[in-house]
Design an enzyme around this catalytic site. Structure first.
Site, PDB file in Angstrom:
ATOM      1  N   TRP A  95     -10.488  55.960  31.473  1.00  0.00           N
ATOM      2  CA  TRP A  95     -11.515  56.889  32.068  1.00  0.00           C
ATOM      3  C   TRP A  95     -11.291  57.216  33.575  1.00  0.00           C
ATOM      4  O   TRP A  95     -10.605  56.157  34.363  1.00  0.00           O
ATOM      5  CB  TRP A  95     -12.942  56.111  31.735  1.00  0.00           C
ATOM      6  CG  TRP A  95     -13.051  54.837  32.792  1.00  0.00           C
ATOM      7  CD1 TRP A  95     -12.903  53.474  32.162  1.00  0.00           C
ATOM      8  CD2 TRP A  95     -13.612  54.600  33.854  1.00  0.00           C
ATOM      9  NE1 TRP A  95     -13.321  52.814  33.162  1.00  0.00           N
ATOM     10  CE2 TRP A  95     -13.533  53.350  34.140  1.00  0.00           C
ATOM     11  CE3 TRP A  95     -13.962  55.618  34.905  1.00  0.00           C
ATOM     12  CZ2 TRP A  95     -14.095  52.826  35.587  1.00  0.00           C
ATOM     13  CZ3 TRP A  95     -14.504  55.052  36.330  1.00  0.00           C
ATOM     14  CH2 TRP A  95     -14.629  53.591  36.637  1.00  0.00           C
ATOM     15  N   GLU A 138     -17.167  46.873  45.759  1.00  0.00           N
ATOM     16  CA  GLU A 138     -15.965  47.468  45.228  1.00  0.00           C
ATOM     17  C   GLU A 138     -15.097  48.245  46.215  1.00  0.00           C
ATOM     18  O   GLU A 138     -13.842  48.361  45.948  1.00  0.00           O
ATOM     19  CB  GLU A 138     -16.479  48.478  44.185  1.00  0.00           C
ATOM     20  CG  GLU A 138     -17.100  47.787  42.814  1.00  0.00           C
ATOM     21  CD  GLU A 138     -15.910  46.908  42.054  1.00  0.00           C
ATOM     22  OE1 GLU A 138     -14.915  47.032  42.041  1.00  0.00           O
ATOM     23  OE2 GLU A 138     -16.613  46.289  41.117  1.00  0.00           O
ATOM     24  N   GLU A 176      -9.054  49.285  39.626  1.00  0.00           N
ATOM     25  CA  GLU A 176     -10.496  48.707  40.324  1.00  0.00           C
ATOM     26  C   GLU A 176     -10.884  49.925  41.079  1.00  0.00           C
ATOM     27  O   GLU A 176     -12.077  50.028  41.537  1.00  0.00           O
ATOM     28  CB  GLU A 176     -10.120  47.866  40.974  1.00  0.00           C
ATOM     29  CG  GLU A 176      -9.899  46.376  40.410  1.00  0.00           C
ATOM     30  CD  GLU A 176     -11.280  45.709  40.192  1.00  0.00           C
ATOM     31  OE1 GLU A 176     -12.273  46.025  40.768  1.00  0.00           O
ATOM     32  OE2 GLU A 176     -11.446  44.972  38.716  1.00  0.00           O
ATOM     33  N   HIS A 179     -13.839  52.233  40.416  1.00  0.00           N
ATOM     34  CA  HIS A 179     -15.141  51.607  40.276  1.00  0.00           C
ATOM     35  C   HIS A 179     -15.819  51.884  41.500  1.00  0.00           C
ATOM     36  O   HIS A 179     -17.073  52.592  41.548  1.00  0.00           O
ATOM     37  CB  HIS A 179     -15.215  50.045  40.191  1.00  0.00           C
ATOM     38  CG  HIS A 179     -14.329  49.610  39.033  1.00  0.00           C
ATOM     39  ND1 HIS A 179     -14.086  48.303  38.942  1.00  0.00           N
ATOM     40  CD2 HIS A 179     -13.910  50.192  38.030  1.00  0.00           C
ATOM     41  CE1 HIS A 179     -13.396  48.009  37.569  1.00  0.00           C
ATOM     42  NE2 HIS A 179     -13.374  49.219  37.342  1.00  0.00           N
ATOM     43  N   GLU A 229     -13.916  37.807  38.912  1.00  0.00           N
ATOM     44  CA  GLU A 229     -13.751  39.024  37.670  1.00  0.00           C
ATOM     45  C   GLU A 229     -15.050  38.854  36.663  1.00  0.00           C
ATOM     46  O   GLU A 229     -15.480  39.795  36.365  1.00  0.00           O
ATOM     47  CB  GLU A 229     -12.431  39.255  37.134  1.00  0.00           C
ATOM     48  CG  GLU A 229     -11.148  39.645  37.880  1.00  0.00           C
ATOM     49  CD  GLU A 229     -11.463  41.100  38.398  1.00  0.00           C
ATOM     50  OE1 GLU A 229     -12.284  41.806  38.026  1.00  0.00           O
ATOM     51  OE2 GLU A 229     -10.316  41.538  38.961  1.00  0.00           O
ATOM     52  N   THR A 232     -18.211  39.691  38.551  1.00  0.00           N
ATOM     53  CA  THR A 232     -18.393  41.155  38.765  1.00  0.00           C
ATOM     54  C   THR A 232     -18.812  41.611  37.412  1.00  0.00           C
ATOM     55  O   THR A 232     -19.357  42.524  37.352  1.00  0.00           O
ATOM     56  CB  THR A 232     -17.282  41.646  39.535  1.00  0.00           C
ATOM     57  OG1 THR A 232     -15.939  41.501  38.491  1.00  0.00           O
ATOM     58  CG2 THR A 232     -17.206  41.407  40.844  1.00  0.00           C
ATOM     59  N   ASP A 261     -14.114  47.132  32.308  1.00  0.00           N
ATOM     60  CA  ASP A 261     -12.968  46.802  33.123  1.00  0.00           C
ATOM     61  C   ASP A 261     -12.800  45.473  33.513  1.00  0.00           C
ATOM     62  O   ASP A 261     -11.908  44.614  33.742  1.00  0.00           O
ATOM     63  CB  ASP A 261     -12.875  47.967  34.249  1.00  0.00           C
ATOM     64  CG  ASP A 261     -12.126  48.784  33.988  1.00  0.00           C
ATOM     65  OD1 ASP A 261     -11.847  49.452  32.826  1.00  0.00           O
ATOM     66  OD2 ASP A 261     -11.918  49.850  34.952  1.00  0.00           O
ATOM     67  N   GLU A 262     -13.980  44.835  34.385  1.00  0.00           N
ATOM     68  CA  GLU A 262     -14.120  43.571  34.977  1.00  0.00           C
ATOM     69  C   GLU A 262     -13.505  42.677  33.833  1.00  0.00           C
ATOM     70  O   GLU A 262     -12.910  41.567  34.171  1.00  0.00           O
ATOM     71  CB  GLU A 262     -15.442  43.324  35.685  1.00  0.00           C
ATOM     72  CG  GLU A 262     -15.582  44.441  36.658  1.00  0.00           C
ATOM     73  CD  GLU A 262     -14.765  44.421  38.177  1.00  0.00           C
ATOM     74  OE1 GLU A 262     -13.847  43.899  38.029  1.00  0.00           O
ATOM     75  OE2 GLU A 262     -15.195  45.088  38.704  1.00  0.00           O
ATOM     76  N   HIS A 265      -9.980  42.505  33.072  1.00  0.00           N
ATOM     77  CA  HIS A 265      -9.110  41.777  34.287  1.00  0.00           C
ATOM     78  C   HIS A 265      -9.442  40.701  34.228  1.00  0.00           C
ATOM     79  O   HIS A 265      -8.510  39.524  34.739  1.00  0.00           O
ATOM     80  CB  HIS A 265      -9.728  42.581  35.529  1.00  0.00           C
ATOM     81  CG  HIS A 265      -9.196  44.072  35.905  1.00  0.00           C
ATOM     82  ND1 HIS A 265     -10.011  45.039  36.888  1.00  0.00           N
ATOM     83  CD2 HIS A 265      -8.402  44.766  34.886  1.00  0.00           C
ATOM     84  CE1 HIS A 265      -9.304  46.047  36.408  1.00  0.00           C
ATOM     85  NE2 HIS A 265      -8.370  46.104  35.559  1.00  0.00           N
TER      86      HIS A 265
END
Length: 396
Positions: A95, A138, A176, A179, A229, A232, A261-262, A265
């Protein structure tokens, strides 16, 4: 986000477990600039040094990992390629911030922006304090890539190294990076925040850097990133939940997508530490105990807006009160990681390793007891202004 686990810890519910008010005071760039000038310095000299390096309140240790252990990470190159790089997504399948924002090339751009601003009107100021704090965190991404590239045995030696570790760090950074871009653009369009003050805070924070006390050791570094991670993931997940409660489903989607996403990760970093426990259980459990004794500090604990020395403390207090990130979350993360890595089941440890094992396995409950005592000593709440929201006051 930092937790003080010393004997005097969690003094008040106003200071969540990840806030460390004395360090916030000592480390603010405002204090640091003054502290590095000689007694005979003039105002002119001060202007020549507009940004001084952070004054650390602890002794910095570097390159603490024995040289022979660097070989462990060199030998894990193929493993990392097969097990860690798979957690990256191809750019064409990722995305992008524009997927969630009004289209500036569209004839309906103005109407889309007005719709976004109307939804934002229903969201309270205290939520924006948390969202801005998360966005600033971020946006300090250059610092985090720099920190990862201090780790012995896994750093990107050339800036374009083809090792699996270097490829991961660059691609992780690229993922990242979206974000901060997304949250920044949303906040710019919503009209609820003072973007200039926010931009100053970002500049101060990147200039101040960070020192998570990982000592150039990938053992400590990957334990730290595993914890962060997940932290977050929880924080962005909670801002998504709050946005949904306030009726802004688009903002909830934004925060929830970042949280996803976090989580991905987190999976990668926890797999690295899991592998270290398999190869070197004694060294890894000692590193875990060491990192937890130091406390996991939030990457943005040096945030400063040019005005408020205790900005991070105040932001953390609002996040604690709203349930965006709390002392309970800190304890839950540690408990999750101890379970994920099966720390209690490890056998064959040295005497020091067994002590470290007992310490980290018992720590979550200790944190919770300290938090319960701090809640019982809660002081009267107070209100403070935040420059991010045009100096409006928010309850801590």
């Amino acid at each position: 986000m930092a937790l003080n686990l010393n004997t005097i810890a969690l003094k008040s519910h106003k200071y969540p477990s990840f806030a460390l008010p004395p360090m916030a005071n000592l480390r603010s760039p405002k204090f640091l600039r003054a502290s590095t000038l000689s007694s005979g310095s003039t105002e002119v000299e001060s202007l020549k040094k507009p940004f001084s390096p952070p004054r650390e309140v602890h002794v910095q240790v570097t390159h603490s990992m024995p040289p022979q252990k660097i070989e462990i990470f060199k030998n894990l190159e193929d493993w990392a390629e097969q097990n860690i790089l798979v957690h990256l997504k191809p750019v064409e399948k990722c995305w992008q911030p524009q997927d969630f924002l009004p289209d500036p090339a569209s004839d309906g751009f103005h109407d889309q922006v007005m719709e976004l601003r109307e939804r934002a009107k229903e969201i309270p100021d205290e939520y924006f304090v948390c969202l801005v704090g998360d966005m600033i965190t971020e946006e300090a991404l250059p610092t985090y890539q720099t920190m990862l590239n201090t780790l012995d045995g896994v750093r990107d030696e050339t800036g374009a190294s083809l090792t699996s570790w270097a490829v991961w760090t660059r691609a992780w950074t690229a993922e990242e990076n979206r974000h901060g871009d997304l949250l920044n653009k949303y906040l710019y369009l919503c009209g609820r925040v003072d973007m200039r003050q926010i931009e100053k805070t970002i500049q101060y924070l990147i200039g101040s850097g960070m020192d998570p006390r990982t000592e150039n050791s990938p053992y400590l570094g990957f334990i730290y990133t595993s914890f962060q991670e997940r932290a977050t993931f929880i924080s962005h997940g909670n801002t998504a939940r709050h946005a949904k409660d306030y009726g802004d489903l688009k903002l909830a989607q934004i925060c929830g997508t970042i949280a996803s996403d976090e989580k991905r990760h987190e999976t990668a970093y926890t797999k690295i530490v899991e592998k270290l426990f398999e190869i070197d259980p004694d060294g890894t459990v000692l590193a875990l105990a060491d990192m937890m004794r130091k406390k996991i500090s939030m990457p943005a604990h040096l945030m400063y807006d040019g005005r408020e020395d205790n900005l991070f403390e105040h932001f953390s207090s609002v996040a604690q009160r709203l349930g965006v990130y709390t002392a309970k979350d800190y304890a839950d993360i540690l408990e999750f990681l101890v379970g994920r890595w099966k720390v209690e089941e490890i056998t064959g440890l040295s005497s020091e390793g067994r002590k470290a094992q007992d310490y980290v396995c018992g720590l979550p409950q200790r944190i919770r007891r300290l938090e319960e005592r701090s809640q019982s000593r809660a002081k009267e709440a107070r209100y403070v202004p935040f420059s991010w929201i045009f100096d409006k006051e928010v309850k801590l």
